[in-house]
Scaffold this motif. Structure first.
Motif, mmCIF file in Angstrom:
data_model
loop_
_atom_site.group_PDB
_atom_site.id
_atom_site.type_symbol
_atom_site.label_atom_id
_atom_site.label_comp_id
_atom_site.label_asym_id
_atom_site.label_seq_id
_atom_site.Cartn_x
_atom_site.Cartn_y
_atom_site.Cartn_z
ATOM 1 N N ALA A 20 0.869 -1.182 0.000
ATOM 2 C CA ALA A 20 0.000 0.000 0.000
ATOM 3 C C ALA A 20 0.902 1.226 0.000
ATOM 4 O O ALA A 20 1.931 1.249 0.681
ATOM 5 N N VAL A 21 0.516 2.221 -0.766
ATOM 6 C CA VAL A 21 1.237 3.487 -0.798
ATOM 7 C C VAL A 21 0.225 4.561 -0.412
ATOM 8 O O VAL A 21 -0.796 4.719 -1.079
ATOM 9 N N THR A 22 0.508 5.262 0.675
ATOM 10 C CA THR A 22 -0.435 6.255 1.182
ATOM 11 C C THR A 22 0.305 7.502 1.640
ATOM 12 O O THR A 22 1.529 7.529 1.695
ATOM 13 N N ASP A 23 -0.475 8.486 2.025
ATOM 14 C CA ASP A 23 0.060 9.610 2.781
ATOM 15 C C ASP A 23 -0.595 9.531 4.152
ATOM 16 O O ASP A 23 -1.350 8.589 4.423
ATOM 17 N N ALA A 24 -0.297 10.463 5.021
ATOM 18 C CA ALA A 24 -0.861 10.451 6.370
ATOM 19 C C ALA A 24 -1.336 11.850 6.727
ATOM 20 O O ALA A 24 -0.990 12.829 6.061
ATOM 21 N N ASP A 25 -2.125 11.913 7.780
ATOM 22 C CA ASP A 25 -2.613 13.206 8.253
ATOM 23 C C ASP A 25 -1.647 13.838 9.250
ATOM 24 O O ASP A 25 -1.461 15.050 9.258
ATOM 25 N N TYR A 26 -1.051 13.008 10.094
ATOM 26 C CA TYR A 26 -0.098 13.498 11.096
ATOM 27 C C TYR A 26 0.984 12.449 11.319
ATOM 28 O O TYR A 26 0.765 11.266 11.113
ATOM 29 N N ALA A 27 2.132 12.916 11.778
ATOM 30 C CA ALA A 27 3.223 12.046 12.217
ATOM 31 C C ALA A 27 3.652 12.564 13.591
ATOM 32 O O ALA A 27 3.962 13.737 13.744
ATOM 33 N N VAL A 28 3.656 11.687 14.581
ATOM 34 C CA VAL A 28 3.951 12.084 15.961
ATOM 35 C C VAL A 28 5.401 11.723 16.284
ATOM 36 O O VAL A 28 5.758 10.542 16.349
ATOM 37 N N ALA A 29 6.222 12.736 16.480
ATOM 38 C CA ALA A 29 7.650 12.529 16.709
ATOM 39 C C ALA A 29 7.930 11.754 17.994
ATOM 40 O O ALA A 29 8.781 10.865 18.012
ATOM 41 N N GLU A 30 7.230 12.083 19.060
ATOM 42 C CA GLU A 30 7.463 11.449 20.361
ATOM 43 C C GLU A 30 7.325 9.932 20.297
ATOM 44 O O GLU A 30 8.074 9.204 20.950
ATOM 45 N N THR A 31 6.371 9.443 19.515
ATOM 46 C CA THR A 31 6.079 8.011 19.481
ATOM 47 C C THR A 31 6.511 7.332 18.187
ATOM 48 O O THR A 31 6.466 6.109 18.096
ATOM 49 N N GLY A 32 6.887 8.106 17.177
ATOM 50 C CA GLY A 32 7.268 7.518 15.904
ATOM 51 C C GLY A 32 6.101 6.870 15.188
ATOM 52 O O GLY A 32 6.258 5.849 14.530
ATOM 53 N N THR A 33 4.932 7.446 15.325
ATOM 54 C CA THR A 33 3.743 6.854 14.727
ATOM 55 C C THR A 33 3.113 7.782 13.703
ATOM 56 O O THR A 33 3.279 8.996 13.772
ATOM 57 N N ILE A 34 2.387 7.167 12.770
ATOM 58 C CA ILE A 34 1.649 7.947 11.785
ATOM 59 C C ILE A 34 0.165 7.866 12.122
ATOM 60 O O ILE A 34 -0.301 6.874 12.684
ATOM 61 N N VAL A 35 -0.546 8.917 11.790
ATOM 62 C CA VAL A 35 -1.984 8.985 12.049
ATOM 63 C C VAL A 35 -2.681 9.187 10.711
ATOM 64 O O VAL A 35 -2.402 10.147 9.997
ATOM 65 N N ILE A 36 -3.571 8.259 10.384
ATOM 66 C CA ILE A 36 -4.352 8.346 9.157
ATOM 67 C C ILE A 36 -5.812 8.382 9.573
ATOM 68 O O ILE A 36 -6.332 7.407 10.125
ATOM 69 N N LEU A 37 -6.450 9.499 9.336
ATOM 70 C CA LEU A 37 -7.855 9.643 9.697
ATOM 71 C C LEU A 37 -8.728 8.899 8.691
ATOM 72 O O LEU A 37 -8.416 8.870 7.495
ATOM 73 N N PRO A 38 -9.814 8.285 9.161
ATOM 74 C CA PRO A 38 -10.665 7.517 8.240
ATOM 75 C C PRO A 38 -11.391 8.425 7.253
ATOM 76 O O PRO A 38 -11.843 9.506 7.595
ATOM 77 N N ARG A 39 -11.454 7.955 6.016
ATOM 78 C CA ARG A 39 -12.208 8.666 4.983
ATOM 79 C C ARG A 39 -12.543 7.675 3.873
ATOM 80 O O ARG A 39 -11.972 6.597 3.806
ATOM 81 N N VAL A 40 -13.426 8.056 3.008
ATOM 82 C CA VAL A 40 -13.910 7.166 1.959
ATOM 83 C C VAL A 40 -12.791 6.687 1.041
ATOM 84 O O VAL A 40 -12.740 5.516 0.676
ATOM 85 N N ASN A 41 -11.889 7.576 0.657
ATOM 86 C CA ASN A 41 -10.849 7.187 -0.301
ATOM 87 C C ASN A 41 -9.607 6.588 0.360
ATOM 88 O O ASN A 41 -8.566 6.480 -0.265
#
Length: 178
Positions: free
Chosen positions: A124-145
């Protein structure tokens, strides 16, 4: 006085109380420099990369012009025959789908797939909504596409992160999500 355990009675006595509180105490204010583990004056992308590496993620810094060719290289190096993408403005601007198709790797957008069909995709190739430096995690908010299956089903997930989406810590993330 209500019936309580001997332990609770000992705690009350130690605190100098003779009966239960009418309402819970108000927690003390915690200064921001104590509550936050990450401060905005350090390199968020570098901290993110360090934390992500601890989670066994690979992070590579590239220029916008290098994004599509590097994704194609990753797909070929990992013998990926099929890639699914979310239909995002960022990936369109970077020409990611076109580069993947031009390289001979089959690619489809999430909107054009069924969840069952996506089990046959390697990446899968995606982008993300946020990246949290403290935890090294990406946040992808749910949406139709951008269905959840897009990032959960394939063996590999390549995520393109723009510098402007990096947040220092979870405090900032929760403020954004509020």
């Amino acid at each position: 006085m209500e019936s309580t355990t001997p332990l609770i009675e000992k705690v009350r006595k130690a605190l100098g109380r003779t009966s239960p509180l009418d309402r819970p105490p108000i927690p003390p204010e915690i200064p921001e420099h104590v509550a936050r583990l990450v401060h905005t004056d350090i390199g968020l992308t570098d901290l993110f990369a360090k934390r992500a590496a601890e989670l066994k993620m690979q992070v590579q810094f590239v220029t916008p012009e290098e994004v599509a060719p590097e994704i194609v290289k990753f797909l070929k190096d990992n013998l990926c025959a099929r890639a699914g993408l979310n239909d995002s403005k960022l990936l369109r601007q970077l020409g990611v789908k076109q580069a993947i198709d031009d390289a001979g790797v089959s690619s489809r957008l999430w909107d054009d797939l069924t969840l069952d069909a996506f089990y046959d995709y390697d990446c899968a190739v995606t982008d993300a909504d946020y990246a949290v430096a403290e935890t090294g995690t990406i946040v992808i908010l749910p949406r139709v596409n951008h269905g959840r299956g897009l990032t959960l089903l394939p063996m590999y997930h390549v995520c393109v992160l723009e510098p402007k989406i990096f947040l220092p810590d979870l405090v900032d993330l929760f403020e954004k999500l509020d």
